[in-house]
Design an enzyme around this catalytic site. Structure first.
Site, PDB file in Angstrom:
ATOM      1  N   ASP A 126       0.884  -1.157   0.000  1.00  0.00           N
ATOM      2  CA  ASP A 126       0.000   0.000   0.000  1.00  0.00           C
ATOM      3  C   ASP A 126       0.933   1.222   0.000  1.00  0.00           C
ATOM      4  O   ASP A 126       2.126   1.123   0.326  1.00  0.00           O
ATOM      5  CB  ASP A 126      -0.938  -0.009   1.220  1.00  0.00           C
ATOM      6  CG  ASP A 126      -2.137   0.930   1.000  1.00  0.00           C
ATOM      7  OD1 ASP A 126      -2.077   1.777   0.078  1.00  0.00           O
ATOM      8  OD2 ASP A 126      -3.125   0.834   1.755  1.00  0.00           O
TER       9      ASP A 126
HETATM   10  C1  BGC Z   1      -4.960   3.401   0.093  1.00  0.00           C
HETATM   11  C2  BGC Z   1      -5.092   2.427  -1.046  1.00  0.00           C
HETATM   12  C3  BGC Z   1      -4.890   3.140  -2.359  1.00  0.00           C
HETATM   13  C4  BGC Z   1      -3.536   3.819  -2.340  1.00  0.00           C
HETATM   14  C5  BGC Z   1      -3.233   4.577  -3.611  1.00  0.00           C
HETATM   15  C6  BGC Z   1      -3.677   4.212   0.009  1.00  0.00           C
HETATM   16  O1  BGC Z   1      -3.666   5.233   0.963  1.00  0.00           O
HETATM   17  O2  BGC Z   1      -4.984   2.707   1.309  1.00  0.00           O
HETATM   18  O3  BGC Z   1      -6.333   1.808  -1.018  1.00  0.00           O
HETATM   19  O4  BGC Z   1      -4.993   2.235  -3.418  1.00  0.00           O
HETATM   20  O5  BGC Z   1      -3.509   4.748  -1.271  1.00  0.00           O
HETATM   21  O6  BGC Z   1      -4.037   5.691  -3.731  1.00  0.00           O
END
Ligand code: BGC
Length: 763
Positions: free
Chosen positions: A234
């Site tokens: 993530d």
């Molecule tokens: C979120 C993800 C997301 C990623 C990219 C993160 O903060 O938890 O779900 O895909 O950011 O935007």
């Protein structure tokens, strides 16, 4: 696996320098993977997700603000309420087409984390409180997107159930619960759909960060489930990059200007990281990157109009009719002439949640415009704002709304949760709607009993006015075409068929994780264990506001003739369960048939019932169809954490078929005779009594403590008839040396445990 692709991967791997290999293990920038121009290794574009594309203008630009317009579909809460895997597959296809059109290779979704608490800030982005429903929805979504030559990222692996302290929180979940509830949806999605990527979570699980857990990433994902894709982190979830590589975390996202790449290089040079381990990681990355780029790019366009119409259809399938007393709905000309529409949501709709999943929609419909356009000539439609979306405590709009309602034949109150109530990064602290909405509903109910409340929210809310309200329609967060879907259901163009994928409690205090949410000093104790959602309400005999699986239709269905292929099965047999469903009303409609299992006798505690299968079927008035489900040993099994394995135990099981978790219409009982051989699992802490009660280990005891045992043998009886006092029975084996006054030694105990370790039993 494609031979040519493998060969190409091996050739490239051979030519890559150590530095280049390390560089492939992190992003090039915000949204793309690293490329190596010298060897023509391309980069791939990854974009949020999940319910629409949030594509930045370039891979190095932030995803907020000026992202490209895309179709905003309903969020996961709504999609799951359709309980329709074919529909979700088609949503996946549409999303895949938009990715193709906007050059995105991997869509960052779906999210299959369990809605552990009603307060979870990202509940709108997740499917359900139930692992089977979440997993099936996730698999259908992935298969749909990937059928278009676009990858997905199944997220957030795993036990990502709290937003408070989300970068640090430790999911303190026991192993059985982890397997049965939290890993299960991922397992289903991986096995049924092989997502190209999986996104490792921010949080820790059993003390270890999701981005560096060998148990999760290597043992579970790769070895146990056969995952063939790559794990990406993530965004900014990486803590120790080298440990991440060792545990199977392929790409760190986003790029961090090579800070961590140099640590990987250094670790290989100083011997902390074997180059073969890095090679395996790079091999997997190359496979995905080359596959993505070599796939024929379809001549796709965003199909803007087609997708908008399809999104409206999806909403119609998801809307959940919670209550319809006195059959106020559907609206028809013979019943009503004047319709009052109350609530700012009718002109200023809420259609998605806050955070990384925010799509910039191509267009946004609203209920007032659609009503006027489609029904304006047949009905008199009036409107009053009712509340102020920017100020929860502004009650000044209520009076006008009441006056307008008094003059109408039917009142539609659009209420629910304003945008700031539900967001990634923040958990809710209560489940109440704004006071202005609740007061408004109360007053309108008193002014006109033909009041229909249409809710807009991504997760469960309390409804203090529910008893006094005849009709409640849950419309979720319906995406850009949500308004059209609502109108279709209100006027009966679409017969509602959505069912709750999450329990709606009466109050927060009734919820399973009430005492353990969000976290205490960063630790999230999963104290309710596997009693999540309906499993908890069943066990505690708590009446929810609306139960899991509930949802009404404008028609009625009858369940009859349950039949099983065999009443006695083993863990190697497949069991067929069939039932006949009949539409007994006067309108064409769809029913979701839910199959639950109850284990009637078990060594370990088990929930009263657990969803195992479901099927959505469409029937004309008077029509009936036979539905057949197949079950196998996996469905009957629990996870035994002591033995680290799934066990299908002998005994009776009830098969329940129903229209909701609290509306079971048919039941049959079968007996399972297990043939599984399960290790006894005895160790030095196992009670003396357990060793004694097992025929084989009893013989070992007789060998090491015969004198001590003999004092418990009644006169004229054999040693096997020994009667031990409770006091001795409940002592673990390890105490035997001193309880027996030294008749056996610690070494004897060790030997006995060793001898016992090869013994199995049939559960
Ligand atoms: C979120 C993800 C997301 C990623 C990219 C993160 O903060 O938890 O779900 O895909 O950011 O935007």
């Amino acid at each position: 696996m494609n031979e040519n692709l493998n060969r190409e991967v091996e050739e490239l791997l051979h030519q890559l320098t150590l530095e280049e290999k390390a560089s492939l293990c992190s992003g090039r920038d915000d949204w793309s993977s690293q490329s190596i121009e010298r060897l023509n290794i391309p980069w791939i574009w990854m974009s949020d997700g999940p319910h629409g594309l949030r594509r930045a203008p370039a891979t190095n630009k932030p995803g907020y603000g000026d992202q490209l317009p895309a179709t905003c579909f309903p969020t996961a809460s709504a999609l799951a309420a359709s309980w329709d895997v074919d529909l979700i597959y088609d949503v996946g296809i549409a999303l895949g087409e938009e990715c193709q059109a906007l050059d995105v290779n991997v869509l960052l979704g779906p999210g299959v984390n369990i809605k552990r608490s009603v307060l979870g800030g990202r509940n709108f982005e997740y499917f359900s409180e139930d692992p089977i429903l979440s997993g099936e929805m996730g698999a259908a979504f992935i298969n749909g997107v990937q059928s278009q030559g676009v990858g997905t990222s199944l997220k957030h692996f795993v036990a990502n159930n709290v937003e408070t302290m989300r970068m640090y929180a430790n999911s303190d979940v026991d192993s059985r619960t982890l397997h049965e509830i939290y890993l299960k949806p991922f397992e289903i999605a991986v096995k049924k759909a092989q997502p190209w990527t999986i996104m490792a979570c921010y949080n820790r699980v059993q003390g270890e960060y999701g981005t560096q857990s060998p148990f999760l990433l290597t043992k579970t994902l790769k070895n146990d489930w056969g995952f063939e894709g790559i794990v990406i982190s993530d965004w900014f979830a990486v803590v120790d990059r080298v440990e991440g590589i060792k545990s199977g975390m392929h790409i760190e996202m986003p790029g961090t200007n090579k800070v961590n790449d140099s640590l990987i290089v250094e670790a290989v040079k100083n011997g902390d990281l074997k180059e073969e381990v890095l090679d395996n990681i790079v091999r997997d990355i190359l496979r995905v990157v080359l596959k993505a780029q070599s796939l024929e790019k379809e001549d796709a366009d965003q199909k803007i109009e087609e997708h908008h119409n399809f999104a409206r259809k999806v909403v119609g399938e998801s809307i959940t009719l919670l209550k319809n007393e006195n059959a106020l709905l559907p609206i028809s000309k013979d019943k009503y002439k004047t319709i009052a529409v109350i609530g700012e949501f009718a002109i200023n709709p809420r259609y998605q949640g806050n955070g990384s999943s925010e799509v910039k929609p191509v267009q946004i419909d609203n209920v007032m415009d659609i009503l006027r356009e489609e029904y304006g000539e047949e009905y008199t439609i009036t409107y009053s704002r009712g509340y102020d979306l920017k100020d929860d405590n502004n009650f000044t709009f209520i009076e006008d709304a009441v006056e307008i309602s008094k003059k109408a034949d039917i009142v539609l109150v659009l209420a629910g949760l304003p945008l700031h109530y539900e967001s990634e990064g923040i958990d809710r602290t209560h489940i109440n709607m704004p006071e202005s909405h609740n007061k408004l509903i109360d007053k309108i109910n008193k002014a006109n009993e033909k009041t229909v409340v249409v809710l807009t929210n991504g997760s469960a809310v309390a409804m203090p006015w529910a008893e006094n309200t005849n009709t409640v329609v849950e419309s979720w967060l319906g995406g850009q075409a949500g308004a059209g879907g609502v109108v279709d259901v209100l006027f009966g163009k679409v017969n509602p068929s959505g069912k709750l994928a999450e329990t709606f409690p009466k109050k927060l205090e009734d919820t399973p994780s009430f005492f353990n949410f969000p976290a205490e000093e960063g630790n999230v104790l999963y104290g309710e264990r596997m009693f999540v959602g309906y499993r908890y309400y069943d066990e505690k005999k708590i009446e929810p506001l609306f139960p899991f699986g509930h949802g009404l239709s404008y028609t009625t269905f009858d369940y009859k003739n349950i039949a099983v292929s065999d009443k006695k099965i083993t863990d190697t047999t497949e069991l067929s369960v069939s039932v006949v469903i009949k539409n007994t009303g006067s309108k064409k409609g769809k029913e979701v048939i839910q199959l639950y299992l109850t284990d009637k006798e078990s060594r370990l505690q088990r929930p009263k019932k657990e969803l195992k299968r479901f099927s959505k079927v469409e029937l004309n008035p008077g029509e009936e169809k036979e539905i057949t489900f197949k079950l196998d040993a996996n469905d009957f099994s629990y996870f035994d954490s002591k033995r680290n394995m799934w066990i299908a135990e002998s005994g009776q099981f009830d098969i329940l078929l129903g229209s909701s978790s609290r509306d079971i219409r048919q039941k049959e009982t079968i007996t399972l005779n297990s043939t599984q051989k399960v290790p006894l699992g005895f160790d030095e802490y196992t009670f003396f009594s357990e060793y004694w009660n097992n025929e084989e280990t009893r013989e070992f005891l007789k060998e090491i403590v015969p004198v001590w045992i003999s004092q418990f043998v009644p006169e004229g009886k054999t040693m096997d008839e020994a009667v031990f006092q409770d006091f001795f029975i409940e002592h673990p084996l390890i105490k035997m040396p001193y309880i027996t006054n030294g008749e056996c030694s610690a070494e004897d105990i060790k030997e006995l445990v060793k001898k016992s370790s090869s013994i199995t039993f049939t559960p």
